[in-house]
Write a protein that holds these residues in place. Structure first.
Motif, PDB file in Angstrom:
ATOM      1  N   THR A  93       0.850  -1.182   0.000  1.00  0.00           N
ATOM      2  CA  THR A  93       0.000   0.000   0.000  1.00  0.00           C
ATOM      3  C   THR A  93       0.887   1.233   0.000  1.00  0.00           C
ATOM      4  N   TRP A  94       0.666   2.115  -0.960  1.00  0.00           N
ATOM      5  CA  TRP A  94       1.472   3.332  -1.036  1.00  0.00           C
ATOM      6  C   TRP A  94       0.582   4.552  -0.845  1.00  0.00           C
ATOM      7  N   ALA A  95       1.192   5.698  -0.503  1.00  0.00           N
ATOM      8  CA  ALA A  95       0.412   6.880  -0.132  1.00  0.00           C
ATOM      9  C   ALA A  95       0.843   8.160  -0.840  1.00  0.00           C
ATOM     10  N   LYS A  96       1.980   8.140  -1.567  1.00  0.00           N
ATOM     11  CA  LYS A  96       2.478   9.385  -2.165  1.00  0.00           C
ATOM     12  C   LYS A  96       2.860   9.226  -3.631  1.00  0.00           C
ATOM     13  N   GLY A  97       2.059   8.488  -4.387  1.00  0.00           N
ATOM     14  CA  GLY A  97       2.331   8.354  -5.810  1.00  0.00           C
ATOM     15  C   GLY A  97       3.721   7.816  -6.075  1.00  0.00           C
ATOM     16  N   ASN A  98       4.426   8.437  -7.053  1.00  0.00           N
ATOM     17  CA  ASN A  98       5.734   7.878  -7.401  1.00  0.00           C
ATOM     18  C   ASN A  98       6.824   8.226  -6.407  1.00  0.00           C
ATOM     19  N   GLU A  99       6.488   8.929  -5.330  1.00  0.00           N
ATOM     20  CA  GLU A  99       7.447   9.053  -4.234  1.00  0.00           C
ATOM     21  C   GLU A  99       7.490   7.767  -3.419  1.00  0.00           C
ATOM     22  N   SER A 100       6.451   6.960  -3.592  1.00  0.00           N
ATOM     23  CA  SER A 100       6.393   5.685  -2.884  1.00  0.00           C
ATOM     24  C   SER A 100       7.153   4.616  -3.669  1.00  0.00           C
ATOM     25  N   THR A 101       7.983   3.873  -2.973  1.00  0.00           N
ATOM     26  CA  THR A 101       8.762   2.825  -3.626  1.00  0.00           C
ATOM     27  C   THR A 101       8.794   1.568  -2.774  1.00  0.00           C
ATOM     28  N   LEU A 102       9.006   0.467  -3.453  1.00  0.00           N
ATOM     29  CA  LEU A 102       9.261  -0.821  -2.805  1.00  0.00           C
ATOM     30  C   LEU A 102      10.667  -1.228  -3.185  1.00  0.00           C
ATOM     31  N   ASN A 103      11.550  -1.371  -2.197  1.00  0.00           N
ATOM     32  CA  ASN A 103      12.934  -1.742  -2.441  1.00  0.00           C
ATOM     33  C   ASN A 103      13.179  -3.179  -2.013  1.00  0.00           C
ATOM     34  N   ILE A 104      13.827  -3.931  -2.906  1.00  0.00           N
ATOM     35  CA  ILE A 104      14.171  -5.324  -2.637  1.00  0.00           C
ATOM     36  C   ILE A 104      15.675  -5.472  -2.770  1.00  0.00           C
ATOM     37  N   VAL A 105      16.323  -5.919  -1.734  1.00  0.00           N
ATOM     38  CA  VAL A 105      17.771  -6.104  -1.732  1.00  0.00           C
ATOM     39  C   VAL A 105      18.077  -7.596  -1.695  1.00  0.00           C
ATOM     40  N   SER A 106      18.905  -8.051  -2.629  1.00  0.00           N
ATOM     41  CA  SER A 106      19.263  -9.475  -2.666  1.00  0.00           C
ATOM     42  C   SER A 106      20.542  -9.673  -3.458  1.00  0.00           C
ATOM     43  N   ASP A 107      21.406 -10.553  -2.964  1.00  0.00           N
ATOM     44  CA  ASP A 107      22.610 -10.924  -3.709  1.00  0.00           C
ATOM     45  C   ASP A 107      22.288 -11.808  -4.911  1.00  0.00           C
ATOM     46  N   GLU A 108      21.058 -12.305  -4.962  1.00  0.00           N
ATOM     47  CA  GLU A 108      20.680 -13.116  -6.114  1.00  0.00           C
ATOM     48  C   GLU A 108      20.773 -12.321  -7.417  1.00  0.00           C
ATOM     49  N   PHE A 109      20.573 -11.013  -7.344  1.00  0.00           N
ATOM     50  CA  PHE A 109      20.657 -10.186  -8.546  1.00  0.00           C
ATOM     51  C   PHE A 109      22.068 -10.175  -9.135  1.00  0.00           C
ATOM     52  N   LYS A 110      23.070 -10.455  -8.312  1.00  0.00           N
ATOM     53  CA  LYS A 110      24.452 -10.466  -8.803  1.00  0.00           C
ATOM     54  C   LYS A 110      24.701 -11.618  -9.781  1.00  0.00           C
ATOM     55  N   LYS A 111      23.918 -12.674  -9.651  1.00  0.00           N
ATOM     56  CA  LYS A 111      24.136 -13.859 -10.492  1.00  0.00           C
ATOM     57  C   LYS A 111      23.574 -13.678 -11.908  1.00  0.00           C
TER      58      LYS A 111
END
Length: 1015
Positions: free
Chosen positions: A59-77
């Motif tokens: 659920t977001w409240a400020k349009g594109n100021e709202s973000t979902l961040n996902i951090v994972s070392d899997e992206f390195k592969k």
């Protein structure tokens, strides 16, 4: 490579007992710790779920100021795997004209990104390949994903499930849709475009005028089309009992569909392609679950409910079934089976969704009453790819057998579900125009039908797929016939000719093993219904209400005749068709067809355009040699006899009748099947680098020849032979020359026959003497001999032949490589030794022979007037004269061949020739067997050691190019003049008193010439 964050949690029907999870679901028990929301919040929700019982609500409240961040070392592969793909599902409650932005970061530096449109309600997915589909490129230390909320919506909630950071996906599979229109753009023009180009099809603009209003005649014709279509799609009338209703209720309950306010939930409806999201270790379990809960099973239930509703006479039943159907329809839409949704990938959707369309058509009134007709039409339009029919003719895509087999009914159902409006009439115009286009032969290796009558799929002659295409197309031709929307006369005629060709190469039910594709089982057979439907459609010229020729074939090939059709045809004075007699060549399939009496003989080859075989895992695993000059004879089936020499019971896959092969142990013959490039699946379809292969016919006689070379994949680059077959009435003269290779470990041989023995006592004779069981006779003949096999075929062997004749039990493996097999066989082979050089052979077959006929044949061959004469047999030419008809056949393997023929002095191009001279008249036929998809040297890429690399046929640059016509110049001995008005050749005298002829050749078809002696 390890794949993460995937769940599949299903419930057993009615009991709701959870199955073991195959992979961890990060969107199930708690919000993943690596997920952080800015200007918003994350929570586990049971409001919507794609897998398991929960999803993550963002659920977001400020349009594109709202973000979902996902951090994972899997992206390195990701950077190390070019096929790495990002996969996720999102549920949207309120469609908006905006998007989510996905951006992957290397620390704080942007690496790659893409957008996802939010113009939908329900579940949607995307399969986005990092290296191909995203803007930018993945980086080695990429470890963060930022998802930015839509800028025009200040607040809202989305639900995420089945989020997978890195999956190795077949690049052919992902497809673009309304959410990710940038994915896999090349798929619009790839070999699988008929499945994957739905987005392109859906955006085709109208190009036919819209009628101002519909007429009474329009309504009458549409009513007639609808009535006929119901005849095709509905079974015989059913009585709907309470037992049937209870069974349907039970099947319906399996899907656990429930409504809660404006929302609907239920079991996940899987797409076949979801299998690609599983680790290899989980594939077996995944396939079992997918088979239980896939869209095919779901659409089957929809059709069963629709048929019950149609036939039911109980209003109580009808009301109950109507509710079930609307729930099934809404649940499918909510699951993502909706207009504009690509479901990640929809390969083979025609096979999996085919009953959905007809189910909706049958339930039109119920759907319309619920206010869902427009949305249902749009979804039907999308998945059937109806938009493909709207393209202008000059840009129209060539549809293949899959489309004709699985989508024609869906496309027509999508049209017929509309109310009678001018738009509906225009769609029928589009449909008819598109059908006509695709029924006419095309001359590339793509498409379905070829000028010579070959039916194509997977870039080869493939009647097993043709059956589906005929079963799909012929009923539609009937449904539209005798209306304003009937197909064009030329299209109807060409389709009829193609369907007749299948009749010519089946006897009367089954076709040869050599054209069975990856299923050499000997059980495939001709379909009967297409012949009946085309008969009912009338003759192509419209002069006869029933096409008696097609009806006659139907009566011959149908084992279980429709009493109604049989009665109607007999009332029209239709007689059962006789067995065909004649000779035909399908050079698009490199198949020669020769028929007399009640038998069928075929010869099959391959070259640099046509593959030697098709092998898949557990399908035709030992079929490497199936098209190395495979000669088969089929007789009609009788009780206890299949009419064939083949049985997958101890069959030696090295010994293909007619073929010249390297006899290797079974383990070395087993195909090493790979996914060789991004254009193909896991399959083996090998091409040689030799171009010469093909056939010719004249006056119902024929010739087929090929230059054989093995593939470097199996160290067969040095394996070569030149082979020819001259087919004259019941006689076949078989020649081989220039047989060579440098392989010393295994013997080279030419198989004359390998016949299954139903009983070991079946007679096989060698020069009158019966061969006992078991027996092995090997000898070098010092004088001619003959062998008579257990099928009534005699073989005349010339002196110096090194033969091996056997009656024995054989051990082998079945074509799937799943079990050991054994069986009793008689076989005859010619032995060429180890690492042969300049080896050759000659033998003749006499079909319908006995001991006396073979003895007479043998004596005639040693007399002053032999049955045939071999005039030449070397690398330049193979040539045989059939004395009884003064008919000469030549295979000229090179330009300017050094032919010893008394008539043919020179040739400008390798070609095939048959000619017959009677006094002052000369009948001659010329064929250029080179279809000319490209010119010059073979284009197969090479390995570093100079050997040919295995690449798929779908990767070849010429794959979609048209065959090119050619001109062959022949110099004939003497002065010859034109005796007809054909524009396909021209004659000019040469200064030496001989005659130069220029012959126009095209598409592997024989060009006939009629000449007469000049002064």
């Amino acid at each position: 490579m390890k794949k993460i964050v995937f769940i599949l949690c299903l419930f057993i029907a009615l009991q709701h007992q959870a199955l073991a999870q195959l992979q961890k679901d990060i969107c199930e028990k708690e919000v993943p710790k690596q997920w952080q929301a800015k200007a918003g919040k994350l929570a586990i929700s049971t409001q919507h779920q794609k897998m398991g019982e929960s999803s993550v609500a963002w659920t977001w409240a400020k349009g594109n100021e709202s973000t979902l961040n996902i951090v994972s070392d899997e992206f390195k592969k990701v950077v190390a795997d070019k096929r790495s793909t990002f996969v996720f599902w999102i549920y949207n409650e309120n469609p908006v004209a905006d998007k989510l932005s996905f951006t992957f970061y290397n620390a704080d530096k942007e690496a790659c990104k893409f957008d996802f449109n939010l113009n939908f309600k329900g579940w949607r997915t995307a399969w986005v390949m990092y290296h191909r589909d995203m803007q930018g490129m993945p980086q080695p230390n990429m470890n963060r994903l930022e998802i930015k909320a839509p800028s025009t919506v200040k607040k809202g909630t989305l639900y995420l499930d089945q989020v997978m950071y890195q999956v190795n996906i077949n690049p052919r599979s992902p497809m673009r849709d309304f959410q990710v229109p940038f994915v896999n753009l090349d798929a619009d023009y790839a070999a699988n475009a008929h499945w994957n180009a739905l987005y392109k099809f859906s955006t085709t603009p109208d190009n036919l005028p819209l009628k101002a209003a519909i007429t009474t005649q329009d309504k009458k014709e549409v009513s007639q089309i609808y009535k006929r279509f119901l005849e095709v799609i509905l079974p015989s009338k059913k009585v709907i009992t309470d037992t049937i209703i209870r069974k349907l209720e039970k099947d319906y309950a399996f899907w656990t569909i429930k409504r809660s306010g404006q929302f609907i939930t239920g079991r996940t409806i899987f797409s076949t392609n979801d299998i690609e999201l599983f680790n290899e270790n989980d594939l077996d379990s995944a396939k079992k679950i997918n088979a239980t809960t896939n869209i095919s099973k779901y659409s089957n239930l929809m059709l069963a409910v629709a048929e019950a509703h149609y036939f039911s006479t109980s209003q109580t039943h009808k009301d109950k079934l109507a509710t079930m159907f609307i729930n099934l329809l809404d649940h499918a839409e909510n699951q993502g089976w909706s207009f504009g949704s690509g479901m990640g990938a929809l390969h083979h959707l025609g096979y999996n969704l085919e009953n959905y369309y007809t189910a909706c058509l049958l339930m039109k009134d119920v759907i319309k009453a619920s206010g869902k007709l427009e949305q249902t039409f749009k979804s039907m339009f999308w998945f059937s790819g109806l938009g493909r029919a709207m393209e202008v003719p000059e840009k129209m895509p060539e549809s293949n057998i899959d489309v004709l087999n699985t989508l024609l009914q869906g496309m027509l159902s999508s049209i017929l579900i509309l109310d009678d409006t001018p738009e509906k009439m225009r769609f029928l115009q589009y449909y008819s125009r598109w059908l006509s286009f695709n029924m006419k032969p095309n001359v590339a290796i793509t498409g379905a039908f070829k000028p010579d009558g070959a039916v194509f799929h997977h870039a080869t002659l493939y009647p097993a797929y043709g059956v589906g295409g005929y079963n799909g197309l012929a009923p539609i031709v009937y449904v539209l016939s005798k209306t304003s929307y009937q197909v064009e006369q030329e299209a109807h005629q060409k389709f009829k000719e193609n369907l007749l060709m299948m009749h010519y190469y089946t006897n009367p039910y089954k076709w040869p093993i050599s054209i069975s594709g990856r299923h050499p089982t000997g059980t495939w057979s001709i379909p009967d219904k297409p012949y009946a439907y085309l008969a009912l459609a009338g003759t192509p010229d419209g002069k006869e209400a029933i096409d008696k020729e097609m009806a006659a074939v139907y009566l011959l090939v149908s084992k279980k005749k429709s009493l109604a059709w049989e009665k109607r045809f007999k009332q029209a004075d239709v007689q059962v068709a006789k067995y065909p007699n004649g000779h035909w060549n399908l050079n698009y399939g490199l198949l020669a067809i020769h028929r007399r009496n009640n038998w069928l003989l075929t010869v099959k080859g391959h070259n640099r355009y046509m593959v030697s075989h098709e092998a898949y895992p557990k399908a035709n695993v030992f079929g490497r040699y199936l098209n190395y000059g495979h000669l088969e004879v089929l007789f009609p089936e009788t009780p206890g006899y299949t009419g064939s020499n083949f049985a997958d019971k101890g069959w030696d896959w090295n010994r293909i009748p007619g073929a010249t092969t390297l006899h290797v142990p079974l383990d070395k013959l087993r195909a090493h099947i790979l996914n060789v490039d991004d254009f193909s699946g896991v399959e083996e379809m090998l091409l040689t680098d030799e171009v010469f292969a093909g056939g010719i016919s004249l006056n119902q006689q024929g010739l087929f020849a090929m230059k054989l070379r093995g593939h470097d994949k199996y160290n067969l680059g040095s394996f070569k032979a030149i082979k020819s077959w001259f087919m004259f009435d019941s006689l076949v003269v078989c020649l081989g020359s220039d047989i060579e290779n440098n392989i010393k470990e295994y013997p080279t041989e030419t198989t004359i026959f390998q016949n299954y023995l139903n009983n070991p006592s079946e007679a096989v004779l060698l020069d009158h003497q019966p061969i006992d069981f078991p027996t092995q006779v090997s000898k070098a003949l010092t004088k001619p001999a003959f062998v008579l096999d257990n099928r009534g075929i005699g073989y005349y062997l010339t002196a110096n032949s090194k033969m091996a004749l056997s009656k024995n039990q054989q051990q082998s493996r079945d074509q799937k490589d799943t079990q050991n097999t054994q069986g009793n066989f008689a076989s005859l082979v010619l032995q060429h030794g180890f690492a042969p050089k300049s080896e050759a052979y000659e033998y003749a077959m006499l079909i319908g022979a006995d001991d006396q006929k073979m003895q007479a044949f043998k004596m005639q061959m040693s007399g002053k007037t032999p049955v045939y004469q071999v005039l030449q047999k070397n690398a330049e030419a193979h040539s045989v004269k059939y004395i009884a008809q003064q008919l000469t056949g030549l295979a000229l393997f090179k330009e300017n061949s050094k032919s010893t023929d008394p008539l043919i002095i020179n040739n400008s191009k390798a070609c095939l020739i048959l000619y017959q001279q009677e006094a002052e008249k000369l009948n001659l036929a010329v064929t250029d067997p080179d279809l000319g998809f490209y010119q010059g040297a073979d284009e197969t890429p090479l390995n570093s050691d100079g050997t040919r690399k295995e690449v798929s046929i779908y990767s070849r640059y010429w794959f979609k190019t048209d065959a090119q016509p050619s001109v062959i110049q022949l110099e004939l001995k003497g002065n010859w003049l034109k005796a007809d008005d054909s524009k396909k050749y021209e004659v000019a005298k040469t200064t030496q008193g001989n005659t130069l002829i220029k012959v126009n050749c095209a598409y592997g078809l024989a060009t006939p010439l009629k000449l007469m002696k000049g002064n």
